[in-house]
Design an enzyme around this catalytic site. Structure first.
Site, PDB file in Angstrom:
ATOM      1  N   ARG A 226       3.691  -9.354   7.674  1.00  0.00           N
ATOM      2  CA  ARG A 226       3.113  -9.604   6.348  1.00  0.00           C
ATOM      3  C   ARG A 226       2.717 -11.061   6.104  1.00  0.00           C
ATOM      4  NH1 ARG A 226       4.932  -8.986   2.082  1.00  0.00           N
ATOM      5  NH2 ARG A 226       3.130  -8.014   1.152  1.00  0.00           N
TER       6      ARG A 226
ATOM      7  N   GLY B  86       1.236   1.724  -5.912  1.00  0.00           N
ATOM      8  CA  GLY B  86       0.711   0.372  -6.039  1.00  0.00           C
ATOM      9  C   GLY B  86       1.555  -0.606  -6.830  1.00  0.00           C
TER      10      GLY B  86
ATOM     11  N   TYR C 252      -1.148 -10.930   5.423  1.00  0.00           N
ATOM     12  CA  TYR C 252      -1.473 -10.964   3.980  1.00  0.00           C
ATOM     13  C   TYR C 252      -1.171 -12.314   3.340  1.00  0.00           C
ATOM     14  CZ  TYR C 252      -0.799  -5.891   4.717  1.00  0.00           C
ATOM     15  OH  TYR C 252      -0.824  -4.611   5.182  1.00  0.00           O
TER      16      TYR C 252
ATOM     17  N   GLU D 102       2.755   8.109  -6.622  1.00  0.00           N
ATOM     18  CA  GLU D 102       2.967   7.916  -5.175  1.00  0.00           C
ATOM     19  C   GLU D 102       3.453   6.502  -4.885  1.00  0.00           C
ATOM     20  OE1 GLU D 102      -1.033   8.475  -3.821  1.00  0.00           O
ATOM     21  OE2 GLU D 102      -1.001  10.638  -4.044  1.00  0.00           O
ATOM     22  N   PRO D 103       4.607   6.114  -5.421  1.00  0.00           N
ATOM     23  CA  PRO D 103       5.072   4.750  -5.150  1.00  0.00           C
ATOM     24  C   PRO D 103       5.588   4.606  -3.734  1.00  0.00           C
ATOM     25  CG  PRO D 103       6.729   5.950  -6.399  1.00  0.00           C
ATOM     26  CD  PRO D 103       5.542   6.875  -6.261  1.00  0.00           C
ATOM     27  N   GLY D 104       5.278   3.495  -3.112  1.00  0.00           N
ATOM     28  CA  GLY D 104       5.807   3.188  -1.794  1.00  0.00           C
ATOM     29  C   GLY D 104       6.618   1.907  -1.882  1.00  0.00           C
TER      30      GLY D 104
ATOM     31  N   CYS E 167       3.750 -16.359  21.270  1.00  0.00           N
ATOM     32  CA  CYS E 167       2.715 -17.310  21.653  1.00  0.00           C
ATOM     33  C   CYS E 167       1.474 -17.145  20.788  1.00  0.00           C
ATOM     34  CB  CYS E 167       2.368 -17.129  23.127  1.00  0.00           C
ATOM     35  SG  CYS E 167       3.829 -17.260  24.146  1.00  0.00           S
TER      36      CYS E 167
ATOM     37  N   TYR F  65       6.519  -2.109   4.343  1.00  0.00           N
ATOM     38  CA  TYR F  65       5.491  -2.614   5.249  1.00  0.00           C
ATOM     39  C   TYR F  65       6.078  -3.675   6.196  1.00  0.00           C
ATOM     40  CZ  TYR F  65       2.834  -0.034   1.825  1.00  0.00           C
ATOM     41  OH  TYR F  65       2.392   0.966   1.008  1.00  0.00           O
TER      42      TYR F  65
HETATM   43  C1  LIG Z   1      -0.394   3.179   0.449  1.00  0.00           C
HETATM   44  C2  LIG Z   1      -0.585   4.253  -0.558  1.00  0.00           C
HETATM   45  C3  LIG Z   1       0.339   4.429  -1.591  1.00  0.00           C
HETATM   46  C4  LIG Z   1       1.527   3.539  -1.782  1.00  0.00           C
HETATM   47  O1  LIG Z   1       1.171   2.225  -2.120  1.00  0.00           O
HETATM   48  P1  LIG Z   1       2.294   1.202  -2.585  1.00  0.00           P
HETATM   49  O2  LIG Z   1       1.543  -0.019  -2.924  1.00  0.00           O
HETATM   50  O3  LIG Z   1       3.201   1.007  -1.424  1.00  0.00           O
HETATM   51  O4  LIG Z   1       2.990   1.806  -3.742  1.00  0.00           O
HETATM   52  C5  LIG Z   1       0.135   5.472  -2.464  1.00  0.00           C
HETATM   53  N1  LIG Z   1      -0.929   6.300  -2.349  1.00  0.00           N
HETATM   54  C6  LIG Z   1      -1.845   6.150  -1.368  1.00  0.00           C
HETATM   55  C7  LIG Z   1      -2.979   7.095  -1.287  1.00  0.00           C
HETATM   56  C8  LIG Z   1      -1.703   5.133  -0.445  1.00  0.00           C
HETATM   57  O5  LIG Z   1      -2.615   4.977   0.522  1.00  0.00           O
END
Ligand SMILES: *Cc1c(COP(=O)(O)O)cnc(C)c1O
Length: 424
Positions: free
Chosen positions: A312, A239, A316, A273-275, A344, A373
């Site tokens: 995005r 997050g 968002y 769990e960074p994305g 379109c 994303y």
């Molecule tokens: C999407 C997600 C993440 C990653 O979120 P980011 O905002 O991209 O860091 C981590 N854990 C879970 C369970 C998710 O669904």
């Protein structure tokens, strides 16, 4: 250090001019900087030094094989939300033991595939899923290592579509009902409860919601231990926010300092769990101006990158910085314009009301902070082929996902037999 910068008047990704890539692969395309990806990973690796902690890359943010491989080689695990992602993580070389399976609606067939592959941890989000997983594990004669994801009911103060930790969101088990869920899990013979998980939202730029959530989950862990559960792991989720405009997200070191303080003495192994944070600023989307259409209200710059490539802004209301690939002169006048795609839909825009130096057909533009994303949410709406993905590493670059041809796209489809074209 910025991995995307003007050099000699031309925007570069590390040592490669984006115009050189455009000439070779065409536009639009995504470009990822391996150096930026490594630097992002290193920030996490440095911050968890000395902690009992691990990092699983949330690959839904960017699941390009080369990106996953790069993180895997540096020691990352993978946080997955589908069996498709599991197969991708395994194909990229992530060991199954380092995979965490998250998600609010896993099918029995998916749980079975995950157990058969030997994923390290399944984060369960409901009592119904506890029962299903217990049954599936029983069929396989296995015991599944699980955490239960709780919803700590904190406001992550982010966009409504990416907040996940409120009571009204579908994710996790309401923290007030968590003890019952753990009691159920404890009674189910094929589940091995190892810990608690949370994930409160995405693009968080304040540490306060993390602190509040950890305080709540910590209290829960105390109660669960009193109830007789052995809670060894605390999965903090992802997050962490990035810079799109003028956000000031905390450093990973600052984030970890808060986590370390709030979990001190808890005796849990932590996972993260960074994305977005690992990939967002490491990628850009490059498009070419098709034409410029002056209107009486404003000027439209129509480019060949569109909402199907990067949704995005539409989904968002996201603000992405847009820069001309050829560096404008410092004294260049600007005009107020919308940067839009050719699709379109009035919602097809990349940016609105921007002051940019005058652009003409054939100019390239770069959309910043598009590594998360972006490509993963792309579609082929309007029969537009998925934009290719390119990785730059120093002075090298390679296409890591080529652009399909329209013929490829058409040949993947089938007419029903009663529609077979009549033979002449
Ligand atoms: C999407 C997600 C993440 C990653 O979120 P980011 O905002 O991209 O860091 C981590 N854990 C879970 C369970 C998710 O669904």
């Amino acid at each position: 250090m910025s991995f995307f910068a003007y050099k000699g008047g031309e925007m570069h990704a590390e040592g490669v001019a984006l115009a050189v890539i455009a000439a070779q692969v065409g536009t639009p395309f995504y470009c990822y900087s391996a150096g930026a990806l490594r630097a992002g990973w290193q920030e996490f690796a440095d911050a968890i030094k000395g902690m009992k902690a691990s990092v699983a890359y949330a690959m839904k943010a960017n699941s390009n094989l080369a990106v996953i491989r790069l993180f895997g080689e540096m020691g990352a695990g993978a946080d997955i939300v589908s069996v498709g992602e599991m197969k991708r993580a395994l194909a990229a070389g992530i060991p199954a033991q380092r995979i965490i399976y998250s998600g609010v609606g896993k099918k029995p067939s998916e749980l079975m595939a995950a157990l058969e592959a030997g994923v390290g941890q399944i984060n369960v989000e409901s009592s119904a899923e506890l029962e299903t997983l217990n049954a599936v594990a029983g069929q396989l004669g296995l015991k599944a290592d699980i955490t239960i994801r709780v919803n700590p009911d904190v406001d992550a103060k982010t966009h409504a579509k990416i907040t996940t930790g409120r009571k009204e969101n579908k994710f996790g088990i309401d923290i007030d009902l968590a003890r019952e869920a753990f009691a159920l899990a404890g009674r189910l013979p094929n589940l091995n409860v190892v810990g608690v998980a949370m994930h409160i939202g995405s693009q968080l730029t304040s540490l306060t919601p993390y602190r509040d959530a950890i305080v709540r989950v910590r209290e829960l862990i105390g109660q669960l231990r009193e109830d007789g559960h052995s809670i060894e792991r605390f999965d903090i989720g992802g997050g962490l926010g990035i810079v799109y405009a003028d956000e000031k997200p905390p450093s990973i070191a600052e984030f970890m300092a808060v986590v370390a303080r709030e979990t001190e003495g808890l005796g849990c192994e932590l996972s993260f769990e960074p994305g977005r944070r690992l990939v967002g600023e490491a990628g850009v989307l490059v498009g070419e101006v098709i034409l410029v259409k002056p209107g009486s209200a404003k000027t439209f710059v129509i480019v060949d990158a569109a909402m199907n490539d990067l949704i995005r802004p539409t989904l968002y209301e996201a603000w992405h910085d847009i820069l001309p690939v050829r560096q404008p002169r410092p004294d260049a006048a600007t005009i107020r314009c919308d940067i839009v795609g050719p699709i379109c839909e009035s919602g097809d825009f990349l940016a609105q009301n921007r002051d940019l130096p005058p652009l003409v057909a054939g100019d390239l533009v770069m959309v910043r902070s598009a590594g998360a994303y972006g490509a993963v949410m792309a579609s082929s709406y309007n029969s537009r082929p998925l934009a290719p993905e390119v990785m730059v590493d120093g002075t090298r670059f390679a296409v890591t996902r080529p652009r399909p041809t329209v013929e490829d796209m058409i040949s993947a489809e089938r007419l029903p037999p009663w529609m077979e074209p009549k033979k002449a």
